[in-house]
Design an enzyme around this catalytic site. Structure first.
Site, PDB file in Angstrom:
ATOM      1  CE1 TYR A  63      53.036  18.822  -6.009  1.00  0.00           C
ATOM      2  CE2 TYR A  63      54.217  18.483  -3.949  1.00  0.00           C
ATOM      3  CZ  TYR A  63      53.411  18.002  -4.961  1.00  0.00           C
ATOM      4  OH  TYR A  63      52.981  16.699  -4.916  1.00  0.00           O
ATOM      5  N   PRO A 215      44.623  10.543   0.673  1.00  0.00           N
ATOM      6  CG  PRO A 215      45.715  11.010   2.684  1.00  0.00           C
ATOM      7  CD  PRO A 215      45.697  11.394   1.234  1.00  0.00           C
ATOM      8  N   GLY A 218      36.636  11.502  -1.811  1.00  0.00           N
ATOM      9  CA  GLY A 218      35.761  10.695  -2.642  1.00  0.00           C
ATOM     10  C   GLY A 218      34.710   9.935  -1.872  1.00  0.00           C
TER      11      GLY A 218
END
Length: 287
Positions: A63, A215, A218
């Site tokens: 990251y 979480p 979509g």
């Protein structure tokens, strides 16, 4: 006791962690590449998470790269004894920010040492092997032997205490367990992306933590509308409801929602106090 204890705890390796944790991915710059716009704000978020009772932080040295681990060290080192830092191995960033596989023996060994140096640790508490899968996206079958052979050796050297696996199929999880004990699986899972339903239940029976990423995502417009309706009825945000559903889904689910905002962090952590009545659970389960 903190408010986060209302969501319970679960074993991760030989640690007991609160089920509501924090993911450090968003502490880097846009696209998880380069430094953040406001490093001081990133440090404030980390310190606020610890002050609120978070004792499980998920990160990775790819990251940034290196950025989030360096910020974590600046903000929190020396670490509280109960803080569990979990990292991921298996990828690197190209000069243009591209996500690239990095899973050769030398890549994995270098990644472990990079994590140790940037986090200021003598050993990694939990390291997840991030499988490349379908061009870095969805899981795809393939042997994990080359990776876990190397990681098992690094574990024997005392550089890694526990191992997990990420972006993996159920078959790959089982294969990995033939080489080393697996303490957690980190996969894409949420209200509408539930391909891992059976795997979540299997891991619970085996005492293995399941850590969902993405979480909230979509959702179709209709699903978003239904989620918003439930959230409105409960006086909560859609993200809080989605996180609360995950906490209610199975006791072995550990959450690592990420943010670069203290306000958003507080909202996310508030999901630990949200109890979903049966009618809300029924509506959400029907997604």
């Amino acid at each position: 006791m903190t408010d986060l204890d209302q969501a319970g705890t679960y074993q991760l390796g030989n640690r007991i962690v609160r089920r509501m944790g924090y993911g450090a991915m968003q502490l880097a710059g846009p696209g998880v590449f380069g430094p953040p716009k406001d490093r001081a704000a990133a440090i404030d978020v980390l310190r606020a998470a610890i002050e609120a009772g978070v004792n499980h932080i998920d990160t990775s040295d790819f990251y940034g790269p290196h950025v989030t681990n360096q910020i974590i060290r600046e903000a929190l080192h020396p670490y509280e004894p109960k803080l569990t830092l979990v990292t991921k191995l298996g990828a690197r960033r190209g000069p243009d920010g591209a996500w690239l596989p990095a899973n050769s023996p030398s890549d994995l060994t270098q990644a472990v040492h990079d994590n140790l140096r940037n986090l200021g640790l003598d050993y990694i508490e939990v390291a997840n092997m991030r499988l490349w899968g379908d061009d870095g996206r969805a899981p795809a079958e393939g042997t994990v032997e080359p990776y876990f052979t190397v990681l098992a050796d690094l574990q024997r050297q005392g550089l890694i205490r526990h191992l997990g696996i990420s972006n993996a199929t159920a078959k790959q999880v089982e294969e990995a367990r033939t080489f080393v004990p697996i303490v957690c699986v980190q996969n894409h899972y949420n209200l509408v992306h539930r391909d891992d339903d059976a795997l979540v239940d299997t891991l619970y029976r085996q005492g293995i933590a399941y850590v969902p990423f993405f979480p909230l995502g979509g959702f179709s417009p209709l699903q978003s509308e239904r989620l918003n309706k439930v959230a409105s009825e409960l006086g909560a945000t859609p993200m809080q409801v989605a996180l609360a559903w995950l906490l209610a889904r199975s006791p072995n689910i550990l959450l690592i929602p990420g943010t670069s905002s203290v306000t958003h962090l507080t909202q996310n952590l508030g999901a630990a106090n949200l109890r979903l009545p049966p009618e809300a659970m029924a509506a959400l389960n029907s997604f």
